[in-house]
Design a protein around this motif. Structure first.
Motif, PDB file in Angstrom:
ATOM      1  N   ALA A  68     -26.659  -1.444  -6.007  1.00 46.57           N
ATOM      2  CA  ALA A  68     -27.511  -0.259  -6.108  1.00 46.57           C
ATOM      3  C   ALA A  68     -28.855  -0.485  -5.425  1.00 46.57           C
ATOM      4  CB  ALA A  68     -27.706   0.135  -7.567  1.00 46.57           C
ATOM      5  N   ALA A  69     -29.407  -1.696  -5.558  1.00 46.58           N
ATOM      6  CA  ALA A  69     -30.684  -2.001  -4.906  1.00 46.58           C
ATOM      7  C   ALA A  69     -30.557  -1.864  -3.394  1.00 46.58           C
ATOM      8  CB  ALA A  69     -31.140  -3.409  -5.286  1.00 46.58           C
ATOM      9  N   ALA A  70     -29.463  -2.372  -2.840  1.00 44.59           N
ATOM     10  CA  ALA A  70     -29.247  -2.270  -1.399  1.00 44.59           C
ATOM     11  C   ALA A  70     -29.061  -0.815  -0.973  1.00 44.59           C
ATOM     12  CB  ALA A  70     -28.036  -3.103  -0.998  1.00 44.59           C
ATOM     13  N   ARG A  71     -28.303  -0.062  -1.759  1.00 50.27           N
ATOM     14  CA  ARG A  71     -28.041   1.339  -1.408  1.00 50.27           C
ATOM     15  C   ARG A  71     -29.297   2.193  -1.464  1.00 50.27           C
ATOM     16  NH1 ARG A  71     -26.576   4.810  -5.314  1.00 50.27           N
ATOM     17  NH2 ARG A  71     -25.639   3.135  -6.560  1.00 50.27           N
ATOM     18  N   LEU A  72     -30.164   1.939  -2.448  1.00 50.08           N
ATOM     19  CA  LEU A  72     -31.356   2.755  -2.646  1.00 50.08           C
ATOM     20  C   LEU A  72     -32.580   2.214  -1.909  1.00 50.08           C
ATOM     21  CD1 LEU A  72     -30.916   3.482  -6.449  1.00 50.08           C
ATOM     22  CD2 LEU A  72     -30.613   5.110  -4.578  1.00 50.08           C
ATOM     23  N   GLY A  73     -32.489   0.985  -1.389  1.00 46.44           N
ATOM     24  CA  GLY A  73     -33.611   0.425  -0.661  1.00 46.44           C
ATOM     25  C   GLY A  73     -34.761  -0.010  -1.546  1.00 46.44           C
ATOM     26  N   VAL A  74     -34.438  -0.615  -2.709  1.00 47.22           N
ATOM     27  CA  VAL A  74     -35.475  -1.131  -3.601  1.00 47.22           C
ATOM     28  C   VAL A  74     -35.325  -2.652  -3.678  1.00 47.22           C
ATOM     29  CG1 VAL A  74     -35.610   0.998  -4.932  1.00 47.22           C
ATOM     30  CG2 VAL A  74     -34.046  -0.813  -5.674  1.00 47.22           C
ATOM     31  N   THR A  75     -36.377  -3.316  -4.157  1.00 48.32           N
ATOM     32  CA  THR A  75     -36.361  -4.769  -4.275  1.00 48.32           C
ATOM     33  C   THR A  75     -36.020  -5.180  -5.703  1.00 48.32           C
ATOM     34  OG1 THR A  75     -37.968  -5.055  -2.482  1.00 48.32           O
ATOM     35  CG2 THR A  75     -37.773  -6.859  -4.054  1.00 48.32           C
ATOM     36  N   LEU A  76     -35.149  -6.173  -5.832  1.00 52.22           N
ATOM     37  CA  LEU A  76     -34.662  -6.612  -7.137  1.00 52.22           C
ATOM     38  C   LEU A  76     -34.944  -8.100  -7.315  1.00 52.22           C
ATOM     39  CD1 LEU A  76     -32.925  -5.889  -9.713  1.00 52.22           C
ATOM     40  CD2 LEU A  76     -30.941  -6.681  -8.398  1.00 52.22           C
ATOM     41  N   ASN A  77     -35.613  -8.457  -8.413  1.00 52.85           N
ATOM     42  CA  ASN A  77     -35.933  -9.839  -8.759  1.00 52.85           C
ATOM     43  C   ASN A  77     -35.261 -10.149 -10.095  1.00 52.85           C
ATOM     44  OD1 ASN A  77     -37.080 -12.345  -8.679  1.00 52.85           O
ATOM     45  ND2 ASN A  77     -39.191 -11.682  -8.952  1.00 52.85           N
ATOM     46  N   VAL A  78     -34.385 -11.154 -10.143  1.00 48.90           N
ATOM     47  CA  VAL A  78     -33.524 -11.406 -11.300  1.00 48.90           C
ATOM     48  C   VAL A  78     -33.871 -12.739 -11.963  1.00 48.90           C
ATOM     49  CG1 VAL A  78     -31.136 -11.827 -12.045  1.00 48.90           C
ATOM     50  CG2 VAL A  78     -31.633 -10.028 -10.361  1.00 48.90           C
ATOM     51  N   PHE A  79     -33.947 -12.718 -13.309  1.00 52.28           N
ATOM     52  CA  PHE A  79     -34.155 -13.925 -14.111  1.00 52.28           C
ATOM     53  C   PHE A  79     -33.044 -14.015 -15.157  1.00 52.28           C
ATOM     54  CE2 PHE A  79     -38.295 -12.664 -12.593  1.00 52.28           C
ATOM     55  CZ  PHE A  79     -38.946 -13.855 -12.297  1.00 52.28           C
ATOM     56  N   GLU A  80     -32.603 -15.239 -15.456  1.00 56.98           N
ATOM     57  CA  GLU A  80     -31.679 -15.441 -16.582  1.00 56.98           C
ATOM     58  C   GLU A  80     -32.292 -16.417 -17.572  1.00 56.98           C
ATOM     59  OE1 GLU A  80     -28.196 -17.762 -16.413  1.00 56.98           O
ATOM     60  OE2 GLU A  80     -28.596 -18.550 -14.402  1.00 56.98           O
ATOM     61  N   ALA A  81     -32.010 -16.188 -18.865  1.00 58.87           N
ATOM     62  CA  ALA A  81     -32.638 -16.997 -19.917  1.00 58.87           C
ATOM     63  C   ALA A  81     -31.873 -18.268 -20.230  1.00 58.87           C
ATOM     64  CB  ALA A  81     -32.796 -16.157 -21.185  1.00 58.87           C
ATOM     65  N   GLY A  82     -30.616 -18.364 -19.781  1.00 62.30           N
ATOM     66  CA  GLY A  82     -29.820 -19.550 -20.067  1.00 62.30           C
ATOM     67  C   GLY A  82     -29.037 -19.483 -21.358  1.00 62.30           C
ATOM     68  N   GLY A  83     -29.093 -18.364 -22.073  1.00 63.46           N
ATOM     69  CA  GLY A  83     -28.354 -18.213 -23.322  1.00 63.46           C
ATOM     70  C   GLY A  83     -29.028 -17.195 -24.225  1.00 63.46           C
ATOM     71  N   TYR A  84     -28.440 -16.987 -25.396  1.00 61.64           N
ATOM     72  CA  TYR A  84     -29.008 -16.059 -26.377  1.00 61.64           C
ATOM     73  C   TYR A  84     -30.051 -16.775 -27.242  1.00 61.64           C
ATOM     74  CZ  TYR A  84     -25.794 -12.379 -25.060  1.00 61.64           C
ATOM     75  OH  TYR A  84     -25.140 -11.410 -24.344  1.00 61.64           O
ATOM     76  N   ARG A  85     -30.799 -15.948 -27.989  1.00 60.50           N
ATOM     77  CA  ARG A  85     -31.898 -16.428 -28.828  1.00 60.50           C
ATOM     78  C   ARG A  85     -32.974 -17.136 -27.994  1.00 60.50           C
ATOM     79  NH1 ARG A  85     -27.252 -17.303 -31.632  1.00 60.50           N
ATOM     80  NH2 ARG A  85     -27.128 -19.476 -30.986  1.00 60.50           N
ATOM     81  N   GLN A  86     -33.217 -16.614 -26.812  1.00 59.37           N
ATOM     82  CA  GLN A  86     -34.201 -17.209 -25.895  1.00 59.37           C
ATOM     83  C   GLN A  86     -35.358 -16.235 -25.660  1.00 59.37           C
ATOM     84  OE1 GLN A  86     -34.014 -20.389 -24.811  1.00 59.37           O
ATOM     85  NE2 GLN A  86     -32.143 -20.584 -26.025  1.00 59.37           N
TER      86      GLN A  86
END
Length: 341
Positions: A68-86
């Motif tokens: 969707a970011a590519a289709r709409l031409g927006v910038t996407l920055n992604v983070f992951e927490a490494g698990g739940y309760r974080q």
């Protein structure tokens, strides 16, 4: 109409602009197919936070967001927490999003209560993705009723009885994360009054080793168990453990991953639900853009839940559920218009 009126009121009133919309309820969701077409007037900066990318569920969300970011031409920055309760990890990630200058947050929370997100939501729109968060003024939510994910799997098992009565081990995932409790409640409600019996319920993190230990322990304690129902990771573990038993385990999965899909195709999993994760990822980006463009948005948007078996799990049926083979997580996508500045 009630949802649209409330949304317009909140967007138009400076006194109400930072107040929460009505949170998702069982029968209070706009079908995703009813949303109008969308374009972005500028290269908005979106920050996405996930609990983890350890299983195919969030990987498929990531694929949908990057599409969707590519289709709409927006910038996407992604983070992951490494698990739940974080929660603390995600709090730090929110601060990183703020320093980066994010226009909106796509929050797949690893905790049910997230006080740090409350302050952030006062000046930056927060889009709730998949997992519900209590007491945070989100602008809209993308997600399905997890109660229904559990209920519809239970209903399928009740209406498609096994030759031998099922004795069930329920492995719904982390006790305090996402929809674990709601899936369990829905599943139990569907089984009420039937011949199916839940022998035990074991909560634990969405981690292969944790789920394997829970499964092995319960099978040793309760040898009468002949069906495992729960998270996709639990289903994946059960496929491996079931081989060593004289009578193989039957398996039902509350959601879909690539491994669960292969299990369905090989007739090793009885039934699985899909909340169409790729589509949800796309919807999350689209809803963020709608909010930023000042367009009205419903308070909750949901794709249909699919109930999949070996007979109906074609690649066409799951095209909006799973990321394609070989897809690797996208942690940063920069629109071409932003890159050229």
């Amino acid at each position: 109409m009630r949802t649209l009126f409330l949304t317009l009121l909140l967007l138009s009133s400076p006194l109400l602009a930072t107040q929460p919309l009505l949170h998702w309820q069982e029968n209070h969701s706009t079908p995703a197919a009813k949303l109008p077409a969308l374009s972005a007037s500028r290269a908005w900066k979106l920050c996405a936070l996930y609990p983890n990318l350890k299983d195919g569920y969030w990987l498929s969300i990531n694929y949908g967001m990057s599409k969707a970011a590519a289709r709409l031409g927006v910038t996407l920055n992604v983070f992951e927490a490494g698990g739940y309760r974080q929660g603390e990890v995600q709090q730090n990630q929110l601060q990183a999003c703020q320093r980066w200058g994010a226009d909106a947050i796509l929050l797949g929370s690893s905790v049910a209560q997230f006080p740090g997100a409350v302050l952030f939501a006062q000046h930056t729109p927060v889009i709730e993705v998949v997992n519900a968060i209590r007491d945070v003024p989100v602008r809209t939510r993308v997600g399905v009723p997890w109660y229904q994910m559990g209920y519809q799997i239970g209903q399928y098992l009740v209406t498609h009885p096994h030759a031998k009565p099922w004795r069930i081990l329920l492995l719904p995932g982390p006790i305090d994360a996402g929809g674990s409790q709601k899936m369990s409640s829905g599943f139990r409600a569907a089984l009420a009054g039937s011949q199916l019996h839940i022998v035990d319920v074991a909560y634990g993190d969405n981690d292969i080793e944790v789920q394997r230990n829970l499964l092995q322990d319960r099978l040793e304690r309760y040898p009468e168990i002949n069906l495992v129902a729960g998270t996709a990771l639990a289903a994946e573990v059960a496929m491996g453990e079931g081989r060593s038993r004289a009578a193989p385990l039957d398996i039902a999965s509350f959601y879909l991953t690539h491994q669960v899909y292969r299990g369905l195709k090989r007739d090793r999993i009885v039934v699985a639900a899909s909340d169409q994760m790729v589509w949800q990822g796309e919807l999350a980006v689209e809803q963020a853009v709608r909010v930023l463009e000042g367009q009205p948005v419903p308070d909750n948007i949901s794709p249909p839940i699919l109930i999949l078996t070996a007979k109906n799990s074609s690649s066409t049926a799951v095209a909006l559920s799973l990321s394609p083979p070989g897809f690797r997580p996208v942690y940063f996508f920069q629109s071409t218009s932003a890159a050229s500045k």
